[in-house]
Design a protein around this motif. Structure first.
Motif, mmCIF file in Angstrom:
data_model
loop_
_atom_site.group_PDB
_atom_site.id
_atom_site.type_symbol
_atom_site.label_atom_id
_atom_site.label_comp_id
_atom_site.label_asym_id
_atom_site.label_seq_id
_atom_site.Cartn_x
_atom_site.Cartn_y
_atom_site.Cartn_z
ATOM 1 N N LEU A 7 0.896 -1.286 0.038
ATOM 2 C CA LEU A 7 0.057 0.040 -0.019
ATOM 3 C C LEU A 7 0.855 1.431 0.012
ATOM 4 O O LEU A 7 0.686 2.161 -0.732
ATOM 5 C CB LEU A 7 -1.043 -0.010 1.311
ATOM 6 N N VAL A 8 1.843 1.083 0.829
ATOM 7 C CA VAL A 8 2.858 2.372 0.835
ATOM 8 C C VAL A 8 3.419 2.723 -0.595
ATOM 9 O O VAL A 8 3.550 3.754 -0.903
ATOM 10 C CB VAL A 8 4.044 2.107 1.845
ATOM 11 N N LYS A 9 3.876 1.503 -1.059
ATOM 12 C CA LYS A 9 4.364 1.373 -2.374
ATOM 13 C C LYS A 9 3.438 2.130 -3.267
ATOM 14 O O LYS A 9 3.964 3.073 -4.352
ATOM 15 C CB LYS A 9 5.037 0.151 -3.055
ATOM 16 N N ALA A 13 3.948 5.708 -5.614
ATOM 17 C CA ALA A 13 4.157 5.605 -7.234
ATOM 18 C C ALA A 13 2.904 6.345 -7.726
ATOM 19 O O ALA A 13 3.088 6.835 -8.721
ATOM 20 C CB ALA A 13 3.721 4.050 -7.609
ATOM 21 N N ALA A 14 1.825 6.565 -6.913
ATOM 22 C CA ALA A 14 0.761 7.424 -7.331
ATOM 23 C C ALA A 14 1.232 9.097 -7.441
ATOM 24 O O ALA A 14 0.680 9.467 -8.304
ATOM 25 C CB ALA A 14 -0.603 7.173 -6.491
ATOM 26 N N GLY A 15 2.061 9.469 -6.825
ATOM 27 C CA GLY A 15 2.415 10.709 -6.661
ATOM 28 C C GLY A 15 3.818 11.080 -7.177
ATOM 29 O O GLY A 15 4.135 12.343 -7.191
ATOM 30 N N ALA A 53 5.623 14.629 -0.264
ATOM 31 C CA ALA A 53 4.645 15.478 -0.883
ATOM 32 C C ALA A 53 3.869 14.074 -1.732
ATOM 33 O O ALA A 53 2.540 14.421 -1.537
ATOM 34 C CB ALA A 53 5.171 16.338 -2.088
ATOM 35 N N ALA A 54 4.349 13.098 -2.027
ATOM 36 C CA ALA A 54 3.717 12.066 -2.735
ATOM 37 C C ALA A 54 2.875 11.421 -1.712
ATOM 38 O O ALA A 54 1.688 10.975 -2.041
ATOM 39 C CB ALA A 54 4.488 11.245 -3.317
ATOM 40 N N LEU A 55 3.368 11.290 -0.499
ATOM 41 C CA LEU A 55 2.297 10.707 0.467
ATOM 42 C C LEU A 55 1.281 11.501 1.021
ATOM 43 O O LEU A 55 0.452 10.808 1.720
ATOM 44 C CB LEU A 55 3.487 10.097 1.822
ATOM 45 N N GLY A 56 1.683 12.944 1.025
ATOM 46 C CA GLY A 56 0.762 13.756 1.582
ATOM 47 C C GLY A 56 0.482 13.279 3.383
ATOM 48 O O GLY A 56 1.195 13.310 4.140
ATOM 49 N N ASP A 57 -0.777 13.416 3.605
ATOM 50 C CA ASP A 57 -1.409 13.455 5.086
ATOM 51 C C ASP A 57 -0.998 12.001 5.407
ATOM 52 O O ASP A 57 -1.168 11.906 6.711
ATOM 53 C CB ASP A 57 -2.798 13.831 5.099
#
Length: 79
Positions: A7-9, A13-15, A53-57
């Motif tokens: 999930l962390v991956k 990858a999404a951001g 920043a990719a992970l955000g909150d």
């Protein structure tokens, strides 16, 4: 529910455009090898900021600790 390494991956990858991404962890503490062309010309702190920043909150809410090795594709190939 605790986040999984997979999930962390997905979150990273999404951001962030990654050419290699490996995440390990136990639901609380994670370590990641992140290879991205976006890291070119950036200092380590700037690279980490891109990942945060990719992970955000999620970094504050779901992920308690993340140890990162951030590399450009060229740096990764040299290892």
């Amino acid at each position: 529910m605790l986040p999984t390494p997979e999930l962390v991956k997905e979150y990273i990858a999404a951001g962030l455009d990654c050419t290699h991404l490996d995440v390990e962890g136990d639901g609380h503490h994670f370590s990641a090898v992140i290879v991205s062309p976006a890291f070119a010309g950036k200092r380590p702190i700037q690279r980490h900021q891109l990942v945060y920043a990719a992970l955000g909150d999620r970094m504050r809410q779901e992920i308690h600790a993340l140890s990162m090795k951030t590399l450009t594709p060229e740096e990764f190939q040299q290892q």
